[in-house]
Design a protein around this motif. Structure first.
Motif, PDB file in Angstrom:
ATOM      1  N   PHE A   1      32.947  78.914 -13.932  1.00 61.47           N
ATOM      2  CA  PHE A   1      31.726  78.223 -13.536  1.00 61.47           C
ATOM      3  C   PHE A   1      30.942  77.663 -14.721  1.00 61.47           C
ATOM      4  N   GLY A   2      30.186  76.625 -14.425  1.00 61.71           N
ATOM      5  CA  GLY A   2      29.279  76.028 -15.395  1.00 61.71           C
ATOM      6  C   GLY A   2      28.302  75.136 -14.655  1.00 61.71           C
ATOM      7  N   ALA A   3      27.373  74.581 -15.377  1.00 56.55           N
ATOM      8  CA  ALA A   3      26.405  73.681 -14.753  1.00 56.55           C
ATOM      9  C   ALA A   3      27.130  72.435 -14.272  1.00 56.55           C
ATOM     10  N   PRO A   4      26.958  72.048 -12.998  1.00 57.55           N
ATOM     11  CA  PRO A   4      27.650  70.857 -12.501  1.00 57.55           C
ATOM     12  C   PRO A   4      27.175  69.612 -13.226  1.00 57.55           C
ATOM     13  N   SER A   5      28.122  68.776 -13.583  1.00 60.40           N
ATOM     14  CA  SER A   5      27.762  67.538 -14.277  1.00 60.40           C
ATOM     15  C   SER A   5      27.460  66.466 -13.253  1.00 60.40           C
ATOM     16  N   GLN A   6      26.456  65.652 -13.539  1.00 62.58           N
ATOM     17  CA  GLN A   6      26.107  64.549 -12.645  1.00 62.58           C
ATOM     18  C   GLN A   6      26.581  63.247 -13.258  1.00 62.58           C
ATOM     19  N   GLN A   7      27.504  62.607 -12.542  1.00 67.66           N
ATOM     20  CA  GLN A   7      27.981  61.328 -13.012  1.00 67.66           C
ATOM     21  C   GLN A   7      26.899  60.273 -12.789  1.00 67.66           C
ATOM     22  N   LEU A   8      26.651  59.454 -13.801  1.00 65.00           N
ATOM     23  CA  LEU A   8      25.613  58.433 -13.705  1.00 65.00           C
ATOM     24  C   LEU A   8      26.236  57.071 -13.416  1.00 65.00           C
ATOM     25  N   SER A   9      25.518  56.320 -12.629  1.00 71.32           N
ATOM     26  CA  SER A   9      25.968  54.963 -12.332  1.00 71.32           C
ATOM     27  C   SER A   9      25.519  54.040 -13.452  1.00 71.32           C
ATOM     28  N   LEU A  10      25.811  52.756 -13.312  1.00 72.25           N
ATOM     29  CA  LEU A  10      25.384  51.784 -14.320  1.00 72.25           C
ATOM     30  C   LEU A  10      23.869  51.690 -14.407  1.00 72.25           C
ATOM     31  N   LEU A  11      23.168  52.094 -13.339  1.00 71.37           N
ATOM     32  CA  LEU A  11      21.703  52.053 -13.334  1.00 71.37           C
ATOM     33  C   LEU A  11      21.101  53.386 -13.747  1.00 71.37           C
ATOM     34  N   ASP A  12      21.954  54.289 -14.312  1.00 77.76           N
ATOM     35  CA  ASP A  12      21.506  55.605 -14.770  1.00 77.76           C
ATOM     36  C   ASP A  12      20.872  56.414 -13.657  1.00 77.76           C
ATOM     37  N   GLU A  13      21.415  56.308 -12.454  1.00 78.07           N
ATOM     38  CA  GLU A  13      20.971  57.132 -11.339  1.00 78.07           C
ATOM     39  C   GLU A  13      22.112  58.053 -10.935  1.00 78.07           C
ATOM     40  N   PRO A  14      21.816  59.228 -10.377  1.00 73.08           N
ATOM     41  CA  PRO A  14      22.877  60.137  -9.969  1.00 73.08           C
ATOM     42  C   PRO A  14      23.847  59.461  -9.012  1.00 73.08           C
ATOM     43  N   ALA A  15      25.109  59.858  -9.121  1.00 76.03           N
ATOM     44  CA  ALA A  15      26.136  59.264  -8.266  1.00 76.03           C
ATOM     45  C   ALA A  15      25.856  59.550  -6.805  1.00 76.03           C
ATOM     46  N   GLU A  16      26.409  58.698  -5.945  1.00 73.18           N
ATOM     47  CA  GLU A  16      26.135  58.796  -4.516  1.00 73.18           C
ATOM     48  C   GLU A  16      26.578  60.138  -3.948  1.00 73.18           C
ATOM     49  N   SER A  17      27.705  60.688  -4.453  1.00 73.41           N
ATOM     50  CA  SER A  17      28.202  61.943  -3.902  1.00 73.41           C
ATOM     51  C   SER A  17      27.198  63.062  -4.115  1.00 73.41           C
ATOM     52  N   GLY A  18      26.500  63.066  -5.260  1.00 70.82           N
ATOM     53  CA  GLY A  18      25.491  64.092  -5.512  1.00 70.82           C
ATOM     54  C   GLY A  18      24.326  63.983  -4.557  1.00 70.82           C
ATOM     55  N   ASN A  19      23.846  62.756  -4.327  1.00 75.57           N
ATOM     56  CA  ASN A  19      22.746  62.551  -3.382  1.00 75.57           C
ATOM     57  C   ASN A  19      23.156  62.951  -1.966  1.00 75.57           C
ATOM     58  N   THR A  20      24.388  62.605  -1.596  1.00 79.75           N
ATOM     59  CA  THR A  20      24.872  62.944  -0.260  1.00 79.75           C
ATOM     60  C   THR A  20      24.933  64.454  -0.066  1.00 79.75           C
ATOM     61  N   ALA A  21      25.475  65.166  -1.065  1.00 77.42           N
ATOM     62  CA  ALA A  21      25.575  66.618  -0.972  1.00 77.42           C
ATOM     63  C   ALA A  21      24.201  67.248  -0.840  1.00 77.42           C
ATOM     64  N   GLU A  22      23.230  66.742  -1.587  1.00 77.36           N
ATOM     65  CA  GLU A  22      21.866  67.275  -1.510  1.00 77.36           C
ATOM     66  C   GLU A  22      21.282  67.046  -0.121  1.00 77.36           C
ATOM     67  N   ALA A  23      21.516  65.876   0.448  1.00 77.60           N
ATOM     68  CA  ALA A  23      21.012  65.585   1.795  1.00 77.60           C
ATOM     69  C   ALA A  23      21.674  66.488   2.833  1.00 77.60           C
ATOM     70  N   ILE A  24      22.979  66.723   2.690  1.00 71.10           N
ATOM     71  CA  ILE A  24      23.690  67.607   3.624  1.00 71.10           C
ATOM     72  C   ILE A  24      23.104  69.015   3.568  1.00 71.10           C
ATOM     73  N   ASP A  25      22.847  69.506   2.354  1.00 68.42           N
ATOM     74  CA  ASP A  25      22.270  70.847   2.207  1.00 68.42           C
ATOM     75  C   ASP A  25      20.902  70.931   2.880  1.00 68.42           C
ATOM     76  N   GLU A  26      20.104  69.894   2.727  1.00 66.51           N
ATOM     77  CA  GLU A  26      18.767  69.899   3.332  1.00 66.51           C
ATOM     78  C   GLU A  26      18.855  69.908   4.861  1.00 66.51           C
TER      79      GLU A  26
END
Length: 425
Positions: free
Chosen positions: A350-375
């Motif tokens: 285990f380690g801290a999950p890395s967040q892949q950044l898009s060209l606009l320096d925003e978190p990748a869509e998969s990270g946002n989707t996972a956060e929404a699913i958890d909520e």
């Protein structure tokens, strides 16, 4: 300071919890676990144990040994809830609690003896609280170290004989200074780390009891068992164990596996199961605030041949699609035509999950989707959202933590229409 350690072990925990809501079954042979032919016994009442029915026994064998037993499916969520109630009682006496499973724990009460009395008195108080408030029984070992406390709790338990059930003593204490008097008469197989192979080697040295082992010189034991195992068992045979009670123990792995009522031969079915398991495991990863670099696929075939395949990634991941992307090729490289009995996904390193950044320096869509699913799941429950491929005519097939650990319950085989519908999805 001399330590006072308790090992508290609930008596037939899962069965006892079930009997609280099914008092009509009290006194009958009751078995909890996987009710299908591929299930295993999670717990057996002492009445069932008279017929040599015990945990980890295949349910089919348990039925043959005790045909009149009542079989109940396991309810892990309920047992987890009751376990929290038990631990709340433990917490009244000490904050130093090391859970081993839902139904047992070590407690260091060294600092509580001035307030609550000696270790035996605290053990009796805990037993009375558990019985009075939760209508459950437990057995407690009291000793200067963890190893002896666990052995003592076994001696405190009830015992099922073919013709009767012997009540347990409830509390057994290993008095400081008398550790070897308690330990040395016990069979050597009671030591941690003595499995069938080691036991056979010890018998070759003439060792039957723990005392027999303690009287051997170290060179003889190490020569027979190897350096690590030999020195470890010699230390235990002399009642030496300085391990502290560990309050916070981070998980070394997070995973889930399922045994299926019927073998799966279709790769598409296995792909759906991989998505379903990966979604559940990734959700647990995120709840722990961790990502995993090492991902492992476990496959057990119809003939019980089991293979594992692992991959280690450059950076930790914590979403279902990332797990599927890494494990899918490992699954597809296997010949599944013999039929898959069990499929499992586990994560480690285990380690801290890395967040892949898009060209606009925003978190990748998969990270946002996972956060929404958890909520959504936090607000509406686990059945509110899940992978589309996990939807069946009976609803969303969610993975529940602890479910399936005792094998599948008996289910009807999908009919032709249902199989066709699943393929069309």
């Amino acid at each position: 300071m001399e330590r006072t350690i308790l090992h508290v072990d609930m008596d037939a925990f899962y069965v006892s919890v079930e009997l609280r809501r099914r008092p009509d079954l009290v006194g009958q042979p009751v078995v909890v676990g996987g009710t299908g032919n591929r299930g295993v016994v999670a717990a057996a009442s002492y009445e069932a144990r008279r017929y040599d029915v015990h945990s980890a026994l295949p349910s089919a064998v348990a039925r043959r040994r005790c045909p009149h037993a009542v079989f109940l499916p396991g309810d892990h969520e309920l047992y987890t809830e009751v376990s929290r109630d038990v631990h709340e009682i433990f917490g009244r006496y000490t904050p130093l609690i090391e859970p081993l499973s839902l139904d047992e724990a070590f407690l260091d009460v060294s600092g509580a003896t001035r307030l609550f009395g000696e270790g035996v008195e605290i053990a009796r108080r805990i037993r009375a609280d558990v019985r009075g408030e939760l209508e459950l029984g437990c057995s407690v070992g009291v000793a200067p170290n963890k190893f002896l406390a666990k052995l003592a709790s076994v001696e405190a338990k009830p015992r099922a004989r073919p013709d009767r059930i012997e009540p347990g003593r409830g509390v057994v204490e290993v008095v400081p200074g008398a550790e070897l008097d308690f330990l040395h008469p016990l069979p050597v197989k009671r030591l941690w780390g003595v499995g069938p192979v080691t036991l056979e080697k010890l018998r070759g040295l003439g060792v039957k009891t723990v005392g027999d082992l303690a009287r051997l010189d170290e060179r003889t034991v190490v020569s027979a068992l190897g350096q690590a195992s030999g020195t470890h068992l010699l230390a235990l045979s002399r009642a030496l164990d300085d391990r502290p009670v560990e309050v916070d123990r981070d998980p070394k792995s997070i995973g889930h596996e399922e045994t299926y009522p019927h073998d799966l031969h279709d790769v598409a079915d296995l792909d759906r199961e991989l998505v379903r398991l990966s979604d559940a495991v990734s959700s647990r990863l995120r709840r722990h605030g961790a990502g995993a670099r090492t991902l492992t696929l476990k496959v057990r075939f119809a003939g019980f041949r089991t293979v594992t395949r692992s991959t280690t990634l450059d950076s930790p991941v914590d979403t279902g699609p990332e797990l599927v992307t890494a494990l899918g090729p490992l699954l597809h490289a296997l010949d599944v035509s013999p039929g898959v009995r069990l499929l499992g996904v586990s994560t480690s390193n285990f380690g801290a999950p890395s967040q892949q950044l898009s060209l606009l320096d925003e978190p990748a869509e998969s990270g946002n989707t996972a956060e929404a699913i958890d909520e959504i799941r936090d607000r509406f429950g686990t059945t509110a959202i899940g992978p589309a491929s996990s939807i069946s005519p009976r609803g969303l097939r969610v993975v529940r933590k602890g479910a399936q650990q005792w094998g599948p319950d008996q289910q009807p085989k999908p009919d032709g229409n249902e199989q066709e519908n699943r393929r069309s999805r």
